[in-house]
Scaffold this active site. Structure first.
Site, PDB file in Angstrom:
ATOM      1  N   CYS A  74     -15.811 -41.585   8.167  1.00 25.15           N
ATOM      2  CA  CYS A  74     -14.696 -41.987   9.218  1.00 25.15           C
ATOM      3  C   CYS A  74     -14.334 -43.396   9.032  1.00 25.15           C
ATOM      4  CB  CYS A  74     -15.229 -41.628  10.581  1.00 25.15           C
ATOM      5  SG  CYS A  74     -13.958 -42.105  12.011  1.00 25.15           S
ATOM      6  N   CYS A 111     -17.464 -45.702  17.255  1.00 27.40           N
ATOM      7  CA  CYS A 111     -16.389 -46.538  17.600  1.00 27.40           C
ATOM      8  C   CYS A 111     -15.909 -46.111  19.092  1.00 27.40           C
ATOM      9  CB  CYS A 111     -15.275 -46.249  16.659  1.00 27.40           C
ATOM     10  SG  CYS A 111     -14.065 -44.873  17.085  1.00 27.40           S
ATOM     11  N   CYS A 136     -20.644 -38.418  16.967  1.00 31.46           N
ATOM     12  CA  CYS A 136     -19.688 -38.137  16.070  1.00 31.46           C
ATOM     13  C   CYS A 136     -20.114 -38.357  14.610  1.00 31.46           C
ATOM     14  CB  CYS A 136     -18.624 -39.111  16.439  1.00 31.46           C
ATOM     15  SG  CYS A 136     -18.894 -41.089  15.956  1.00 31.46           S
ATOM     16  N   LYS A 179      -2.598 -37.768  20.730  1.00 31.03           N
ATOM     17  CA  LYS A 179      -3.147 -36.426  20.600  1.00 31.03           C
ATOM     18  C   LYS A 179      -3.116 -35.883  22.044  1.00 31.03           C
ATOM     19  CE  LYS A 179      -7.483 -38.936  20.657  1.00 31.03           C
ATOM     20  NZ  LYS A 179      -8.480 -39.362  19.847  1.00 31.03           N
ATOM     21  N   ARG A 232     -10.293 -30.408   9.250  1.00 32.24           N
ATOM     22  CA  ARG A 232     -10.844 -29.728  10.755  1.00 32.24           C
ATOM     23  C   ARG A 232     -10.026 -28.409  10.905  1.00 32.24           C
ATOM     24  NH1 ARG A 232      -9.555 -33.996  14.875  1.00 32.24           N
ATOM     25  NH2 ARG A 232     -11.472 -35.065  14.017  1.00 32.24           N
ATOM     26  N   CYS A 241     -15.095 -39.892  20.389  1.00 26.29           N
ATOM     27  CA  CYS A 241     -15.112 -38.265  19.869  1.00 26.29           C
ATOM     28  C   CYS A 241     -16.133 -37.513  20.692  1.00 26.29           C
ATOM     29  CB  CYS A 241     -15.129 -38.016  18.145  1.00 26.29           C
ATOM     30  SG  CYS A 241     -13.696 -38.641  17.577  1.00 26.29           S
ATOM     31  N   ARG A 262      -4.362 -30.003  20.357  1.00 24.02           N
ATOM     32  CA  ARG A 262      -5.315 -29.716  19.324  1.00 24.02           C
ATOM     33  C   ARG A 262      -6.148 -28.299  19.591  1.00 24.02           C
ATOM     34  NH1 ARG A 262      -7.500 -35.653  17.383  1.00 24.02           N
ATOM     35  NH2 ARG A 262      -5.425 -36.468  16.650  1.00 24.02           N
ATOM     36  N   LYS A 265      -5.407 -32.876  24.262  1.00 21.57           N
ATOM     37  CA  LYS A 265      -6.608 -32.033  24.056  1.00 21.57           C
ATOM     38  C   LYS A 265      -6.593 -31.096  25.463  1.00 21.57           C
ATOM     39  CE  LYS A 265      -9.188 -34.870  21.204  1.00 21.57           C
ATOM     40  NZ  LYS A 265     -10.194 -35.817  21.100  1.00 21.57           N
TER      41      LYS A 265
END
Lengths: 571, 594
Positions: free
Chosen positions: A436, A475, A430, A210, A73, A479, A142, A212
């Protein structure tokens, strides 16, 4: 005292500033995998180890290990790439990845299917394009998104500049990235003391989870500001950004069956003037660094810190570190989260073409050779390309006389300037299967077909051209931000989804679970009467999400901690 | 690897001496053993006087008819015939020596009174690789005259190739040109050579010398029958195969691969089915019944199921050879077909065509007998064994690349590979046999390092090697170089290599996948990258093995090894070649290429 910290905390601690044994692992040719701990660490370098789940069943019988490969990514603040960069990415996709480019919901490129032996070469090729992947994943800030297209107005330009500065300022300082991927041959010295890379913002353990960050320019909420840990909303006066409303505590991820986890819409922390924006961001990050939950990883996002400590306490601590108080939030109003598809003219009379990219996947298929079309456009285009938070592409700064040429290329390759419906235009998914590792159900490979089926209902209802936001993920980590979609579908198992309704069209309100474990037929059966009724009974201008609440299909979710409350499942 | 017990326990020696002799005999070459046999015979006759005196093979001094049996062998067929010929010759009172051209001295030819040459032709008319130097020298200007020497040549070949038996033909001409006297007409034999070869040998030996009855008086006859590895026929042969059950049949390539490589396990239900790692397993395959029916329809014999059954099991129905076209022309009296048998037009027509194409393009009605007379027997197909008898419970595993292609508007299939891949399933029985490969052997000394280089199905014998060394607990290092197209789908036996690396049975592995990146990377590139370490290993006595496709790999690997060995000599390629030749002579550079 037993160490209650989450496993990832120990991995980070022992990683020598994100080095781990990645370099040695790249040299081990008998496996396409890397060591388990390194699989966590490479995320910070912008890559995930994955395997082709479609073929898992046959591999052992064939005396082959899982079909491992890496997703890479990129970090592209604001999503802006030059034609030359586009061409280089296109070439990399051909030479090292699966021949497609995936635009993500973080307005960046993803490459899929890069095998271990090609990882260094791919990273070096990306670097040669003046791009990188550092901190595109991992427990760090990110890729920073900004309101699409910096050329749309002066404020958009300033939003883009802020996104870039935020990304640079919050970048990890470790030399590991350069050492492992770009120097290539340089072998780390394990005998000496740990590398003394100083991470002034992150420290030795980076963030608990994470992080964002996005920047928005109202009335467009294309970056989905409420879905992110940290956000900046441009406050524009007389065409100029006079400051930013800072938001904190948004996030999508949750765990099925665990009501301690939930998606959450961000709160507005307060107003800062432009010169304070970076410092404010840094301290939002450092408070989360110090306050965030490092024991329970699924409760480690900033949204839970805000939830657990309270917004006021969080604000006070940031202000203390900042040495300055936030101003009162300035009024703002968002209209929608989608991208306006088609041609738009900027203030300087230049044209910008927003193209809808289904699932963000740029590939060639018979009759629709989109990747080739982009390659040809990049070959003649003088402006830039902007990747949007909605997985679309804007071809920017096209002179009026060049419009026809670009349209000609697109037409020659079967790329439409419009979409088949308003639902499709506002849809996102996603990646999910087969690559994934988290996916419980299909997403990218299924959503287009589901939309086609729903379009029959839309025709019956006369809603084909209406904008309705629909998002799907494989899931619950979210995302594609499904909990902020008017129709949200989240994978539960093969062919089964949870159906969420009632989110706000402008991205300000979460949805509510409407039906559990429903398959294709059931999804259609449940949506059909609602859509038909919406078409008949909606008030003027009433959005589908709002209607599903008014009509009583679901209760409104005023805040994240109410996401699991008042759920009444449809039969 | 332990020493094979060649001398029977009943031999008139102490146990220790038997052990000692076993060690010596096991690593000796046929020539050495022949020499020893003669030497001992001479010793008994009191002809070697003093210790340390240069020993000469006593054979040269015996009052028998001397016979030099010179062979040039690629897959072992010529070697096997040479050893059989010696047996027959010795019975008839010859004092014979069997010499591999790979080890032969040109200067010895003029001294030989009688020479029996058994030579196979390889590929497009080349001499077997190991014989290439000798062959080249013999063909060269410096070759010695052999005036008065009697000779006869037995040529082996494959009519599927245009230059059928070319090596034997050339040797036959050359020996005559050098002054030799042809004692018997040359025989050019196809793949079904066994019976005709035995008859020819018998005939020729009779011409060379009449049977004498009492010539054996002073010769110690060693009973080679107790030496299964040396010249005894394996228990199961092409003529006497074993029916073995298929217990596993798996396409090892991941879906999405451009390759199709089958792992086949045979479990012969017999304790006397034995092989050594490095050997080949012969498969008596059957033809595709669909193709057979097409063929029969083409010649007007469609529907004859008895005939079809015969063709399926016993006849080569694919190979389009020049002799066959010639025979077809004569049979049909067709001028156009006879023109086709002319070299140039045959080359053009036969390119990527098969028998069916001939019948379809020049159709004639045939009688069953006429058709059968045109065809040669269906040759067996050899595959390097991919297992270890010891480590795999007596099973024989093969790695079979499925051969499929399309040409001239027709889908084509390799006979044996698709017989296994398409037309047989687990539980079926297939006729197989053992084809010893005496020139592809693990070092006797298990402490010796080994370097195994193979691409594609060329990795097969190494699976046997590593399993065998693991089973024996050999301490020597091992290094595998493996090449294929794509890492993800074509890494044959990947999980097993991982286990062997983890257990230490495989010390190192390097891989080259040609299609994973823009530029092609092959095993020879990896060899070159690792040349410093390779030189170290060679310095430590490593044995080098190369297995796989000659044109696609082995040739380039050979050149790379020359370059690597030339490096310490300032890149002098001749020095590198000389060093590689030395390694070959010492049995440390062995190839199994096809």
């Amino acid at each position: 005292m037993t160490d209650k910290r989450a496993k990832n905390e120990i991995i980070k601690e022992n990683s020598r500033a994100l080095r781990g044994t990645i370099s040695a692992g790249l040299g081990d040719v008998v496996t396409g995998a890397i060591a388990e701990d390194d699989q966590q660490l490479v995320k910070f370098h912008g890559t995930y180890m994955q395997d082709d789940r479609d073929v898992r069943g046959e591999r052992a019988k064939k005396k082959l290990e899982k079909a491992f490969s890496f997703m890479i990514r990129l970090r592209i603040p604001g999503g802006v790439v030059t034609p030359s960069q586009w061409l280089q990415m296109d070439k990399i996709a051909t030479e090292y990845a699966n021949g497609t480019l995936r635009l993500t919901t973080r307005a960046t490129f993803q490459l899929h299917g890069v095998i271990k032996s090609n990882m260094r070469r791919t990273m070096q090729a990306i670097n040669a394009a003046c791009l990188d992947t550092l901190a595109a994943c991992g427990d760090v800030n990110r890729n920073v998104m900004s309101a699409a297209n910096p050329y749309l107005s002066k404020a958009h330009g300033e939003a883009y500049e802020l996104a870039r500065k935020l990304s640079e300022h919050l970048l990890p300082q470790t030399g590991a990235y350069h050492e492992i991927w770009l120097d290539g041959e340089k072998v780390e010295d394990k005998s000496g003391p740990a590398q003394a890379d100083v991470e002034p913002i992150y420290g030795t353990h980076y963030l608990p989870r994470k992080f964002k960050t996005v920047v928005a320019v109202p009335p467009a909420n294309d970056t989905d500001i409420f879905a992110h840990d940290l956000g900046f909303i441009a406050i524009v006066e007389k065409g100029k950004v006079v400051g930013w409303n800072v938001t904190v505590g948004g996030g999508m991820g949750m765990t099925h069956g665990d009501t301690e986890t939930f998606p959450r819409t961000a709160d507005v922390l307060g107003f800062v003037t432009p010169e304070l924006a970076i410092a404010a961001a840094e301290h939002v990050v450092t408070v989360q660094r110090d306050w965030g939950n490092r024991e329970v990883r699924k409760r480690a996002r900033l949204k839970y810190t805000v939830e657990d400590r309270g917004l006021d306490a969080y604000r006070a601590e940031v202000e203390r570190r900042l040495g300055q108080k936030f101003g009162a939030p300035r009024p703002f109003a968002f209209a929608s989260t989608g991208d306006p598809i088609g041609w738009h003219q900027g203030p300087d009379k230049k044209w910008h073409l927003t193209l809808y990219i289904e699932n963000g996947r740029i590939k060639d298929v018979p009759g629709r050779t989109m990747r080739t079309a982009f390659r040809e456009i990049a070959g003649i285009h003088a402006g830039e390309f902007v990747l949007t938070s909605n997985q679309n592409v804007i071809i920017t700064n096209v002179a009026a006389k060049a419009k026809a040429k670009i349209e000609g290329i697109l037409a020659a390759h079967g790329v439409d300037l419009t979409t088949s419906s308003g639902l499709r235009r506002n849809a996102m998914s996603c990646v999910a299967l087969p690559t994934c590792g988290l996916a419980l159900a299909e997403s990218e490979r299924y959503l287009p077909d589901l939309i086609t089926s729903i379009e029959d209902i839309l025709d019956e209802a006369g809603l084909r051209d209406d904008d309705i936001v629909m998002r799907m993920t494989g899931c619950p980590n979210g995302c594609a931000r499904p909990y902020l979609a008017e129709i949200g579908l989240v994978g539960r198992g093969p062919g089964l989804y949870n159906l969420y309704l009632g989110a706000a069209f402008d991205g300000s309100r979460l949805s509510k679970l409407y039906a559990q474990d429903v398959d294709h037929a059931k999804i259609l059966a449940l949506l059909e009467p609602i859509l038909l009724r919406y078409a008949k009974e909606r008030h003027a201008g009433e959005r589908f999400g709002d209607f599903t609440i008014r009509a009583g299909y679901v209760k409104a979710t005023p805040a994240g901690n109410q996401f699991h409350a008042d759920v009444a499942l449809a039969g | 690897m332990t020493v094979r017990h060649l001398l029977p326990k009943s031999a008139p020696f102490t146990t220790d001496d038997i052990e000692l002799l076993n060690g010596l005999v096991d690593r000796s070459s046929p020539t050495q053993r022949t020499w020893l046999a003669g030497f001992f015979a001479g010793l008994e006759a009191g002809q070697v006087q003093a210790q340390g005196a240069p020993a000469q093979p006593a054979a040269a001094q015996r009052p028998k008819v001397p016979l030099l049996i010179l062979y040039a062998s690629e897959s072992g067929n010529a070697e096997g015939l040479a050893l059989k010929a010696r047996k027959a010759a010795d019975k008839q009172g010859f004092q014979s020596r069997v010499v591999d051209m790979a080890e032969a001295d040109l200067a010895a030819l003029p001294k030989a009174k009688n020479i029996l040459v058994i030579a196979s032709t390889w590929g497009e008319g080349d001499p077997p690789q190991r014989a290439a130097d000798f062959y080249g020298a013999l063909m060269g200007d410096a070759a010695p005259r052999i005036d008065g020497v009697r000779f006869a040549v037995l040529a082996l070949g494959d009519t599927a190739y245009v230059n059928f038996c070319l090596t034997g033909r050339k040797l036959d001409e050359r020996l005559e040109a050098l002054g030799g006297m042809r004692a018997a007409a040359r025989a050019d034999l196809d793949l079904d050579f066994a019976k005709q070869a035995a008859e020819w040998t018998d005939r020729t030996l009779k011409v060379l010398a009449p049977v004498e009855d009492d010539v054996t008086a002073n010769i110690v006859h060693v009973d080679f029958k107790s030496y299964p590895e040396i010249d005894n026929e394996p228990r199961y042969t092409a003529e006497n195969p074993i029916e073995a059950e298929i217990t596993a049949l798996v396409d090892l390539n991941g879906s999405g691969s451009t390759r199709e490589t089958w792992h086949v396990e045979f479990a012969p239900d017999a304790t006397d089915f034995e092989y050594t790692v490095g050997d080949a397993i012969g498969v008596l395959a059957e033809n595709d019944p669909v193709l057979v029916e097409d063929l029969l329809v083409a010649v007007g014999l469609g529907g004859d199921s008895a005939l079809a059954a015969k063709l399926v099991t016993s006849y080569d129905v694919t190979t389009l050879s020049r002799p066959l076209v010639d025979a077809y022309a004569k049979l049909t009296g067709r001028y156009d077909v006879s023109m086709l048998a002319v070299a140039e037009s045959f080359a053009a027509f036969s390119a990527d065509r098969q028998l069916i194409d001939l019948f379809l393009a020049y159709p004639e009605k045939l009688e069953a007998e006429q058709l059968l007379a045109l065809l040669r027997p269906l040759p067996p197909r050899l595959y390097s064994v991919a297992s270890s008898h010891k480590a795999h419970n007596g099973e024989a595993h093969l790695l079979v690349g499925a051969v499929r292609w399309a040409a001239h508007g027709r889908a084509r299939k390799g006979v044996a590979s698709t017989f296994l891949a398409d037309r047989r399933k687990r539980g079926d029985k297939v006729r197989i046999y053992v084809k010893p490969n005496r020139h592809f052997r693990l070092p006797v000394d298990g402490d010796r390092p080994i370097v195994m280089i193979g691409a594609g199905t060329g990795v097969a014998p190494y699976r046997g090697f590593i399993a065998e060394r693991g089973e024996l607990g050999s301490k020597g290092k091992s290094w595998l170089f493996f090449g294929e197209r794509n890492y993800t789908n074509d890494f044959l036996y990947q999980l097993e290599w991982q286990d062997h690396v983890a257990s230490g049975a495989l010390s190192r592995i390097d891989v080259a996948f040609s299609r994973d990146q823009p530029e092609k990377i092959y095993v020879q590139n990896r060899l070159w990258e690792r040349r410093a370490e390779l030189q170290d290993w060679i310095g430590q006595g490593a044995h080098l093995y190369v297995c796989g496709d000659e044109k696609g790999m082995a040739r380039d690997v050979n050149e790379t090894l020359v370059r690597i060995l030339a490096e310490p000599h300032l890149g002098d390629l001749d020095a590198g070649r000389a060093r590689l030749k030395e390694l070959t002579k010492d049995g440390r550079y062995q190839r199994d290429v096809y």
